[in-house]
Design an enzyme around this catalytic site. Structure first.
Site, mmCIF file in Angstrom:
data_model
loop_
_atom_site.group_PDB
_atom_site.id
_atom_site.type_symbol
_atom_site.label_atom_id
_atom_site.label_comp_id
_atom_site.label_asym_id
_atom_site.label_seq_id
_atom_site.Cartn_x
_atom_site.Cartn_y
_atom_site.Cartn_z
ATOM 1 N N THR A 54 0.823 -1.210 0.000
ATOM 2 C CA THR A 54 0.000 0.000 0.000
ATOM 3 C C THR A 54 0.859 1.262 0.000
ATOM 4 O O THR A 54 1.974 1.250 0.558
ATOM 5 C CB THR A 54 -0.896 -0.001 1.267
ATOM 6 N N ASP A 55 0.320 2.333 -0.561
ATOM 7 C CA ASP A 55 1.070 3.596 -0.522
ATOM 8 C C ASP A 55 1.124 4.191 0.885
ATOM 9 O O ASP A 55 1.880 5.128 1.137
ATOM 10 C CB ASP A 55 0.487 4.608 -1.530
ATOM 11 N N GLU A 56 0.342 3.634 1.811
ATOM 12 C CA GLU A 56 0.354 4.173 3.182
ATOM 13 C C GLU A 56 1.694 3.946 3.873
ATOM 14 O O GLU A 56 1.997 4.585 4.878
ATOM 15 C CB GLU A 56 -0.774 3.557 4.022
ATOM 16 N N TYR A 72 -1.514 -0.057 11.067
ATOM 17 C CA TYR A 72 -1.721 -0.806 9.816
ATOM 18 C C TYR A 72 -0.575 -0.549 8.833
ATOM 19 O O TYR A 72 0.049 -1.479 8.308
ATOM 20 C CB TYR A 72 -3.062 -0.417 9.174
ATOM 21 N N LYS A 109 2.385 -3.098 7.278
ATOM 22 C CA LYS A 109 2.607 -3.350 5.849
ATOM 23 C C LYS A 109 4.042 -2.953 5.463
ATOM 24 O O LYS A 109 4.684 -3.628 4.647
ATOM 25 C CB LYS A 109 1.591 -2.567 4.999
HETATM 26 C C1 LIG Z 1 -14.331 4.781 6.976
HETATM 27 C C2 LIG Z 1 -14.277 6.271 6.872
HETATM 28 C C3 LIG Z 1 -13.185 6.907 6.320
HETATM 29 N N1 LIG Z 1 -13.124 8.270 6.256
HETATM 30 C C4 LIG Z 1 -11.941 8.887 5.651
HETATM 31 C C5 LIG Z 1 -10.602 8.435 6.191
HETATM 32 C C6 LIG Z 1 -9.700 8.520 4.976
HETATM 33 O O1 LIG Z 1 -9.164 9.802 4.851
HETATM 34 C C7 LIG Z 1 -10.612 8.231 3.790
HETATM 35 C C8 LIG Z 1 -10.569 6.793 3.317
HETATM 36 O O2 LIG Z 1 -10.692 5.966 4.450
HETATM 37 P P1 LIG Z 1 -10.638 4.377 4.362
HETATM 38 O O3 LIG Z 1 -10.673 3.846 5.751
HETATM 39 O O4 LIG Z 1 -11.674 3.920 3.415
HETATM 40 O O5 LIG Z 1 -9.238 4.144 3.656
HETATM 41 P P2 LIG Z 1 -7.720 4.561 4.057
HETATM 42 O O6 LIG Z 1 -7.573 4.745 5.503
HETATM 43 O O7 LIG Z 1 -7.318 5.682 3.182
HETATM 44 O O8 LIG Z 1 -6.954 3.201 3.632
HETATM 45 C C9 LIG Z 1 -7.348 2.430 2.490
HETATM 46 O O9 LIG Z 1 -6.475 2.621 1.401
HETATM 47 C C10 LIG Z 1 -5.129 2.244 1.600
HETATM 48 C C11 LIG Z 1 -4.350 2.459 0.346
HETATM 49 C C12 LIG Z 1 -4.969 0.917 2.236
HETATM 50 O O10 LIG Z 1 -3.947 0.290 2.119
HETATM 51 C C13 LIG Z 1 -5.996 0.473 3.231
HETATM 52 O O11 LIG Z 1 -6.010 -0.908 3.414
HETATM 53 C C14 LIG Z 1 -7.366 0.953 2.854
HETATM 54 O O12 LIG Z 1 -8.243 0.715 3.934
HETATM 55 O O13 LIG Z 1 -11.938 8.521 4.275
HETATM 56 C C15 LIG Z 1 -14.163 9.059 6.705
HETATM 57 O O14 LIG Z 1 -14.103 10.304 6.626
HETATM 58 N N2 LIG Z 1 -15.257 8.426 7.255
HETATM 59 C C16 LIG Z 1 -15.361 7.071 7.361
HETATM 60 O O15 LIG Z 1 -16.365 6.566 7.885
#
Ligand SMILES: Cc1cn([C@H]2C[C@H](O)[C@@H](COP(=O)(O)OP(=O)(O)O[C@H]3O[C@H](C)C(=O)[C@H](O)[C@H]3O)O2)c(=O)[nH]c1=O
Length: 339
Positions: free
Chosen positions: A125-127, A150, A154
């Site tokens: 992941t880019d994270e 997380y 990774k």
């Molecule tokens: C669940 C949720 C998220 N968010 C925000 C938090 C983040 O800024 C964005 C995306 O969140 P999400 O949890 O869907 O994804 P990321 O934290 O960016 O991480 C995802 O993309 C990477 C590449 C991976 O590697 C992860 O496995 C994958 O889960 O929306 C909200 O504002 N409200 C919500 O209820």
């Protein structure tokens, strides 16, 4: 080619299994999956009768069983999708992330090198690069600086993969993707959560002020990039895979609300995620130049299709959201949403 796809019952893994079976009718695909809360064999209902497809239930941390799988199915290639993936869960319960993502990867790597596996591909992941400010992009040379448990797990796994290449000469690749979306996406992640909540007229919890930015990649584009890496990737190389499609979270939620004709009043600004990464964005130059891959989907088309899929496949997500996941969701957001 006989491929062990770990985590093949998850969102990205199942899309990859389907692509392989449809595109390469002479490949044998063994889906090795523990079926955690996010693994779902319904994701592969349409291919389960395919004679080249086998499902094996098991854990990547179970060294003996992994070794048995490699021998039993004469595996030549491992593609590792198996992981705990949700950032919010990692903040509440980090240990399982280290166990599955780091120790599980090491178990696979050991089995790979001891059993003459020809290719090992780690889906990352880019994270792992941390967070960007308003400008700049991640490249494959960007230093690892993960912020969430997380992302750290990774990143740790990626370092092990690199070490097995350097130390044992295992033929590896690491792919690092940006945020995926598309069908079969577990409805804890932003896009499927917002679509399914909006369909139920439930609050849409936006963290902070909704200005954080993600680079959205359609899952079909992602798995086609992995296909390119599998067939043309150079040993030991890392390939970043992005959608070239940066959006703020709020703009995405507003698009979903608009497309579903729901009132904007469903949007609720809630407490921000702790250590919330500001922005992710990938420089696609390397994979474009070396493998000739570029995303095909426009976000408008991809989101439209994704929304349609959730509307037409209500039984898939309804079951998930009415089970144990609902309990978790209410515990986490209940107060913020109703308090
Ligand atoms: C669940 C949720 C998220 N968010 C925000 C938090 C983040 O800024 C964005 C995306 O969140 P999400 O949890 O869907 O994804 P990321 O934290 O960016 O991480 C995802 O993309 C990477 C590449 C991976 O590697 C992860 O496995 C994958 O889960 O929306 C909200 O504002 N409200 C919500 O209820």
């Amino acid at each position: 080619m006989n491929i062990l796809v770990t985590g093949g019952a998850g969102f990205i893994g199942s899309n990859f299994v389907r692509l392989m079976l449809n595109k390469y009718p002479d490949y044998k695909i063994v889906n090795y999956d523990k079926l955690t809360y996010a693994g779902n064999l319904e994701n592969l209902k349409d291919v389960e009768e395919n004679p080249n497809y086998v499902f094996e239930k098991g854990d990547i941390c179970d060294a003996q069983m992994v070794r048995e799988m490699l021998k039993k199915h004469q595996i030549q290639v491992i593609v590792n999708f198996a992981a705990e993936t949700h950032v919010d869960r990692s903040i509440h319960d980090p240990a399982i992330f280290t166990h599955t993502n780091v120790y599980g990867t090491q178990t696979l790597l050991d089995a790979a090198r001891q059993n003459g596996i020809e290719r090992y591909i780690q889906i990352s992941t880019d994270e792992v690069y941390g967070s960007l400010g308003e400008t700049g992009f991640f490249t494959e040379k960007t230093h690892l600086s993960p912020n969430s448990p997380y992302a750290a797990s990774k990143g740790g796994a990626d370092l092990l993969v690199k070490a097995y290449y350097e130390t044992y000469g295992l033929n590896v690749n690491i792919t690092r993707c940006s945020n995926n979306y598309g069908c079969y996406h577990f409805p804890e992640k932003l896009i499927p959560l917002m679509i399914t909540n909006a369909l139920d007229n439930l609050p849409l919890p936006v963290y902070g002020d909704g200005s954080n930015v993600r680079d959205w990649l359609h899952v079909s584009d992602h798995v086609s990039a992995i296909d390119s890496v599998l067939h043309h990737g150079k040993p030991g190389e890392i390939y970043n895979i992005g959608g070239q499609n940066e959006r703020t979270n709020l703009s995405i939620v507003e698009m979903i609300v608009g497309k579903l004709n729901k009132p904007k009043s469903l949007i609720k600004f809630v407490k921000d995620r702790v250590g919330h990464d500001r922005r992710y964005a990938i420089d696609p130059a390397k994979i474009e130049r070396e493998l000739g891959w570029a995303p095909k989907y426009t976000f408008e088309q991809g989101l439209e299709e994704t929304i349609k899929w959730y509307v037409e496949n209500e039984s898939w997500w309804r079951r998930i959201k009415s089970g144990a996941y609902l309990e978790y969701y209410v515990k986490q957001y209940g107060e913020a949403l109703h308090g």
